[in-house]
Design an enzyme around this catalytic site. Sequence first.
Site, PDB file in Angstrom:
ATOM      1  N   LYS A 147     -26.484  32.504 -15.425  1.00 36.49           N
ATOM      2  CA  LYS A 147     -25.834  31.430 -15.130  1.00 36.49           C
ATOM      3  C   LYS A 147     -26.293  29.757 -15.375  1.00 36.49           C
ATOM      4  CE  LYS A 147     -21.883  33.243 -12.738  1.00 36.49           C
ATOM      5  NZ  LYS A 147     -20.808  33.193 -11.415  1.00 36.49           N
ATOM      6  N   CYS A 151     -25.269  30.890  -8.990  1.00 38.72           N
ATOM      7  CA  CYS A 151     -25.179  31.382  -7.988  1.00 38.72           C
ATOM      8  C   CYS A 151     -23.985  32.188  -8.809  1.00 38.72           C
ATOM      9  CB  CYS A 151     -24.377  30.443  -6.647  1.00 38.72           C
ATOM     10  SG  CYS A 151     -25.476  29.264  -6.397  1.00 38.72           S
ATOM     11  N   ASP A 152     -23.991  33.757  -7.557  1.00 41.18           N
ATOM     12  CA  ASP A 152     -23.326  34.587  -7.773  1.00 41.18           C
ATOM     13  C   ASP A 152     -22.757  35.857  -6.894  1.00 41.18           C
ATOM     14  OD1 ASP A 152     -20.910  35.417 -10.444  1.00 41.18           O
ATOM     15  OD2 ASP A 152     -21.342  37.072  -9.214  1.00 41.18           O
ATOM     16  N   THR A 153     -21.709  35.808  -6.632  1.00 40.23           N
ATOM     17  CA  THR A 153     -21.492  36.749  -5.466  1.00 40.23           C
ATOM     18  C   THR A 153     -20.470  38.037  -5.597  1.00 40.23           C
ATOM     19  OG1 THR A 153     -21.315  34.704  -4.058  1.00 40.23           O
ATOM     20  CG2 THR A 153     -20.131  36.671  -2.972  1.00 40.23           C
TER      21      THR A 153
END
Length: 185
Positions: free
Chosen positions: A51, A67-69
């Site tokens: 991203k 960001c990624d969760t």
Amino acid sequence: MSLILASGSPRRRELIALITRDFIVRPSSVDESRITAPTPAQLARALATAKAEDVAAANSGCTVLGCDTVVECDGQVFGKPRDREDALRMLRALSGRTHKVHTGVCLCRDGRMTAAVETTLVHFASIPESELQAYADTDEPYDKAGAYAIQGRAALWCSGIEGCYYNIMGLPVHRTAQLLAAFGE
């Protein structure tokens, strides 16, 4: 600071504003389904990196935060639920158990890059089926990894956490602030 948040998440916007108000939002157009990694933590990092790199490619001179969760339960990745049944499947699996929340954070600017993963353990009490059904009838679980919002009604099931609370919401604030400082922002 020329900071771009490569995420459309309203929660991430709120949390990055705790660090700086000098940022703009430009969500990434990365196809997340095409990205794989050997572990859930590595997947969170790979998604955040993809991203950040995607948005940085079109914004030279700017620092981009991707960001990624992901939620991990028994080695399985729980992303955002596809539908009501998927949300119920995830929540039933998390009920009465401890799971991990991994958030990948990546900063990119003009070919420079740094990335990290923050992991928080979340302990859930057993969730009565009637509560699961009622929760699935709300809008809350459908745009969240693991099908829950810790800052919402899922707080009723959370019997404890080990690690960063804000990580569960999608942005480890302390870790992100440290990365930005080290990156020169």
